[in-house]
Design a protein around this motif. Structure first.
Motif, PDB file in Angstrom:
ATOM      1  N   ILE A  98      71.470  34.357  54.049  1.00 12.32           N
ATOM      2  CA  ILE A  98      71.281  33.116  53.302  1.00 12.32           C
ATOM      3  C   ILE A  98      72.280  33.021  52.154  1.00 12.32           C
ATOM      4  CG2 ILE A  98      68.827  32.808  53.850  1.00 12.32           C
ATOM      5  CD1 ILE A  98      68.159  34.159  51.189  1.00 12.32           C
ATOM      6  N   SER A  99      72.427  31.812  51.626  1.00 11.91           N
ATOM      7  CA  SER A  99      73.234  31.607  50.425  1.00 11.91           C
ATOM      8  C   SER A  99      72.446  30.759  49.436  1.00 11.91           C
ATOM      9  CB  SER A  99      74.570  30.941  50.755  1.00 11.91           C
ATOM     10  OG  SER A  99      74.377  29.606  51.180  1.00 11.91           O
ATOM     11  N   LEU A 100      72.739  30.949  48.165  1.00 10.91           N
ATOM     12  CA  LEU A 100      72.086  30.220  47.078  1.00 10.91           C
ATOM     13  C   LEU A 100      73.167  29.603  46.211  1.00 10.91           C
ATOM     14  CD1 LEU A 100      69.271  29.759  45.595  1.00 10.91           C
ATOM     15  CD2 LEU A 100      69.964  31.660  44.125  1.00 10.91           C
ATOM     16  N   GLY A 101      73.043  28.327  45.912  1.00  8.75           N
ATOM     17  CA  GLY A 101      74.035  27.673  45.070  1.00  8.75           C
ATOM     18  C   GLY A 101      73.426  26.491  44.344  1.00  8.75           C
ATOM     19  N   PRO A 123      51.965  30.248  54.108  1.00  8.30           N
ATOM     20  CA  PRO A 123      52.308  30.199  55.527  1.00  8.30           C
ATOM     21  C   PRO A 123      53.342  29.129  55.855  1.00  8.30           C
ATOM     22  CG  PRO A 123      49.937  30.390  55.239  1.00  8.30           C
ATOM     23  CD  PRO A 123      50.521  30.132  53.879  1.00  8.30           C
ATOM     24  N   GLU A 124      53.373  28.060  55.057  1.00  8.99           N
ATOM     25  CA  GLU A 124      54.303  26.970  55.318  1.00  8.99           C
ATOM     26  C   GLU A 124      55.707  27.247  54.791  1.00  8.99           C
ATOM     27  OE1 GLU A 124      51.446  26.602  53.599  1.00  8.99           O
ATOM     28  OE2 GLU A 124      50.184  25.847  55.245  1.00  8.99           O
ATOM     29  N   SER A 125      55.840  28.227  53.911  1.00  9.65           N
ATOM     30  CA  SER A 125      57.121  28.423  53.237  1.00  9.65           C
ATOM     31  C   SER A 125      58.233  28.821  54.198  1.00  9.65           C
ATOM     32  CB  SER A 125      56.985  29.474  52.124  1.00  9.65           C
ATOM     33  OG  SER A 125      56.530  30.709  52.639  1.00  9.65           O
ATOM     34  N   ILE A 126      57.892  29.474  55.301  1.00  9.49           N
ATOM     35  CA  ILE A 126      58.915  29.872  56.257  1.00  9.49           C
ATOM     36  C   ILE A 126      59.615  28.667  56.871  1.00  9.49           C
ATOM     37  CG2 ILE A 126      57.321  29.987  58.206  1.00  9.49           C
ATOM     38  CD1 ILE A 126      58.920  32.348  59.256  1.00  9.49           C
ATOM     39  N   GLU A 127      58.904  27.533  56.963  1.00 12.81           N
ATOM     40  CA  GLU A 127      59.500  26.330  57.553  1.00 12.81           C
ATOM     41  C   GLU A 127      60.704  25.846  56.757  1.00 12.81           C
ATOM     42  OE1 GLU A 127      58.785  24.878  60.418  1.00 12.81           O
ATOM     43  OE2 GLU A 127      57.259  26.410  60.820  1.00 12.81           O
ATOM     44  N   PHE A 128      60.705  26.084  55.473  1.00 14.98           N
ATOM     45  CA  PHE A 128      61.827  25.645  54.651  1.00 14.98           C
ATOM     46  C   PHE A 128      63.080  26.469  54.928  1.00 14.98           C
ATOM     47  CE2 PHE A 128      58.024  24.360  52.318  1.00 14.98           C
ATOM     48  CZ  PHE A 128      58.293  23.020  52.108  1.00 14.98           C
ATOM     49  N   LEU A 129      62.901  27.684  55.423  1.00 15.95           N
ATOM     50  CA  LEU A 129      64.051  28.528  55.757  1.00 15.95           C
ATOM     51  C   LEU A 129      64.739  28.075  57.035  1.00 15.95           C
ATOM     52  CD1 LEU A 129      62.444  32.004  54.991  1.00 15.95           C
ATOM     53  CD2 LEU A 129      64.251  30.874  53.671  1.00 15.95           C
ATOM     54  N   LEU A 130      64.098  27.197  57.787  1.00 19.63           N
ATOM     55  CA  LEU A 130      64.657  26.739  59.055  1.00 19.63           C
ATOM     56  C   LEU A 130      65.484  25.470  58.891  1.00 19.63           C
ATOM     57  CD1 LEU A 130      61.489  27.323  61.266  1.00 19.63           C
ATOM     58  CD2 LEU A 130      63.286  28.947  60.646  1.00 19.63           C
ATOM     59  N   ARG A 131      65.504  24.910  57.705  1.00 29.88           N
ATOM     60  CA  ARG A 131      66.282  23.692  57.451  1.00 29.88           C
ATOM     61  C   ARG A 131      67.751  24.032  57.195  1.00 29.88           C
ATOM     62  NH1 ARG A 131      62.538  20.131  53.268  1.00 29.88           N
ATOM     63  NH2 ARG A 131      60.596  20.178  54.487  1.00 29.88           N
ATOM     64  N   ASP A 132      68.593  23.015  57.301  1.00 35.92           N
ATOM     65  CA  ASP A 132      70.007  23.206  56.978  1.00 35.92           C
ATOM     66  C   ASP A 132      70.180  23.584  55.520  1.00 35.92           C
ATOM     67  OD1 ASP A 132      70.786  22.658  59.546  1.00 35.92           O
ATOM     68  OD2 ASP A 132      71.103  20.525  59.177  1.00 35.92           O
ATOM     69  N   SER A 181      68.305  24.930  42.450  1.00 37.06           N
ATOM     70  CA  SER A 181      69.243  25.656  43.301  1.00 37.06           C
ATOM     71  C   SER A 181      69.013  25.292  44.764  1.00 37.06           C
ATOM     72  CB  SER A 181      69.088  27.163  43.110  1.00 37.06           C
ATOM     73  OG  SER A 181      69.387  27.533  41.783  1.00 37.06           O
ATOM     74  N   VAL A 182      70.062  25.385  45.556  1.00 34.01           N
ATOM     75  CA  VAL A 182      69.993  25.031  46.974  1.00 34.01           C
ATOM     76  C   VAL A 182      70.066  26.309  47.809  1.00 34.01           C
ATOM     77  CG1 VAL A 182      71.113  23.812  48.882  1.00 34.01           C
ATOM     78  CG2 VAL A 182      71.007  22.762  46.605  1.00 34.01           C
ATOM     79  N   LEU A 183      69.078  26.482  48.678  1.00 34.96           N
ATOM     80  CA  LEU A 183      69.016  27.637  49.566  1.00 34.96           C
ATOM     81  C   LEU A 183      69.322  27.174  50.988  1.00 34.96           C
ATOM     82  CD1 LEU A 183      68.146  30.690  49.494  1.00 34.96           C
ATOM     83  CD2 LEU A 183      65.892  29.895  50.278  1.00 34.96           C
ATOM     84  N   ALA A 200      68.663  30.007  62.473  1.00 38.64           N
ATOM     85  CA  ALA A 200      67.645  30.702  61.686  1.00 38.64           C
ATOM     86  C   ALA A 200      66.314  30.781  62.419  1.00 38.64           C
ATOM     87  CB  ALA A 200      67.470  29.995  60.340  1.00 38.64           C
ATOM     88  N   ARG A 201      65.953  29.757  63.178  1.00 34.65           N
ATOM     89  CA  ARG A 201      64.678  29.785  63.904  1.00 34.65           C
ATOM     90  C   ARG A 201      64.637  30.933  64.907  1.00 34.65           C
ATOM     91  NH1 ARG A 201      60.365  26.688  64.749  1.00 34.65           N
ATOM     92  NH2 ARG A 201      61.216  25.042  63.416  1.00 34.65           N
ATOM     93  N   THR A 202      65.738  31.120  65.637  1.00 34.33           N
ATOM     94  CA  THR A 202      65.794  32.205  66.618  1.00 34.33           C
ATOM     95  C   THR A 202      65.620  33.550  65.934  1.00 34.33           C
ATOM     96  OG1 THR A 202      67.248  30.906  68.060  1.00 34.33           O
ATOM     97  CG2 THR A 202      67.217  33.288  68.392  1.00 34.33           C
ATOM     98  N   LEU A 203      66.223  33.710  64.762  1.00 38.80           N
ATOM     99  CA  LEU A 203      66.152  34.982  64.057  1.00 38.80           C
ATOM    100  C   LEU A 203      64.793  35.209  63.409  1.00 38.80           C
ATOM    101  CD1 LEU A 203      69.664  34.918  62.343  1.00 38.80           C
ATOM    102  CD2 LEU A 203      68.966  36.367  64.261  1.00 38.80           C
ATOM    103  N   LEU A 204      64.272  34.204  62.733  1.00 38.15           N
ATOM    104  CA  LEU A 204      63.083  34.391  61.908  1.00 38.15           C
ATOM    105  C   LEU A 204      61.773  34.147  62.643  1.00 38.15           C
ATOM    106  CD1 LEU A 204      64.341  32.665  58.634  1.00 38.15           C
ATOM    107  CD2 LEU A 204      64.269  35.116  59.143  1.00 38.15           C
ATOM    108  N   ILE A 205      61.785  33.323  63.682  1.00 40.03           N
ATOM    109  CA  ILE A 205      60.553  32.934  64.356  1.00 40.03           C
ATOM    110  C   ILE A 205      60.428  33.542  65.745  1.00 40.03           C
ATOM    111  CG2 ILE A 205      59.188  30.999  65.237  1.00 40.03           C
ATOM    112  CD1 ILE A 205      59.241  31.050  62.249  1.00 40.03           C
ATOM    113  N   ASP A 206      61.474  33.408  66.543  1.00 40.81           N
ATOM    114  CA  ASP A 206      61.371  33.788  67.955  1.00 40.81           C
ATOM    115  C   ASP A 206      61.252  35.293  68.160  1.00 40.81           C
ATOM    116  OD1 ASP A 206      61.575  31.110  68.380  1.00 40.81           O
ATOM    117  OD2 ASP A 206      63.653  31.150  69.107  1.00 40.81           O
ATOM    118  N   GLY A 207      61.943  36.076  67.350  1.00 43.14           N
ATOM    119  CA  GLY A 207      61.809  37.525  67.417  1.00 43.14           C
ATOM    120  C   GLY A 207      62.355  38.166  68.671  1.00 43.14           C
TER     121      GLY A 207
END
Length: 234
Positions: A98-101, A123-132, A181-183, A200-207
């Motif tokens: 990830i990047s933060l700016g 539980p919902e916070s992971i969904e934000f990691l799947l956005r652009d 900040s933008v993640l 990110a979905r493939t990495l974080l969700i699909d396993g």
């Protein structure tokens, strides 16, 4: 805006690697993140509350977030995030870079560098990691995390936030604010780590992706620390 552009350019020169060095930089990122986990989670006099790490859906670490301030502040850092499998109840899965700016954040003075730890506690916070990209404080509720083992994470008001954030600058450990900040996913680093473009979905969700060698020690450390926190909380 002109001064912000200059400040941001100075920051980027210092943190963006040449393409040929990217793979080594990603490996270094895991090494630094492992040390940050050990030091911040295990801090005897300012530790994260006992149950926070255990109940977190995902954990993000961003070593050495840089800030340049010339009237208007700009920040930039690169790190990683990892989530639990099986809907948040299983072992830690495959990390995504990830990047933060963006704008300035608290607990930072001048040109200092801050190590950042992020706990995704809903539980919902992971969904934000799947956005652009996601703007902290606007798209998702974020707050400086409580510290001290005597604090009850279940009753602390900051637990209304979906992401809790901590930082260490010049040896001082405290909760920090990352609002504004933008993640977003670091797609170049993910490609360098996995050898191909993976979202990110493939990495974080699909396993379904094998854990790369540079990530092994980080995951082992996180697993041990989370287990230790769970045992100490009983």
């Amino acid at each position: 805006m002109r001064y912000l552009s200059i400040a941001f350019a100075l920051v980027l020169i210092g943190v963006l690697p040449a393409s040929g060095q990217l793979e080594d930089k990603v490996a270094d990122r895991f090494w630094a993140s492992t040390k940050i986990l050990e030091q911040l989670v295990g801090a005897p006099d300012g530790a994260i509350p006992q149950d926070l790490l255990q109940r977190s859906e995902c954990v993000g670490v961003i070593p050495g977030v840089k800030r340049a301030a010339f009237g208007i502040g700009g920040t930039y850092g690169r790190g990683l995030v990892i989530c639990r499998t099986d809907g948040g109840t299983g072992p830690w899965g495959t990390p995504s870079m990830i990047s933060l700016g963006g704008g300035s954040f608290g607990f930072q003075i001048g040109g200092q560098s801050t190590d950042v730890l992020m706990l995704f506690v809903s539980p919902e916070s992971i969904e934000f990691l799947l956005r652009d990209k996601v703007t902290l404080g606007a798209d998702v509720a974020v707050a400086a995390g409580p510290k001290g083992r005597e604090i009850s994470a279940a009753t602390n008001p900051t637990m209304r936030a979906e992401i809790l954030t901590y930082g260490r600058s010049r040896g001082l450990f405290a909760g920090i604010s990352l609002e504004g900040s933008v993640l977003k996913p670091d797609t170049e680093a993910n490609e360098a780590l996995y050898g191909s473009k993976i979202d990110a979905r493939t990495l974080l969700i699909d396993g379904q992706i094998a854990i790369p060698e540079p990530a092994q020690t980080f995951i082992e450390t996180l697993t041990k620390l989370a287990a230790r926190e769970s045992e100490s909380g009983h």
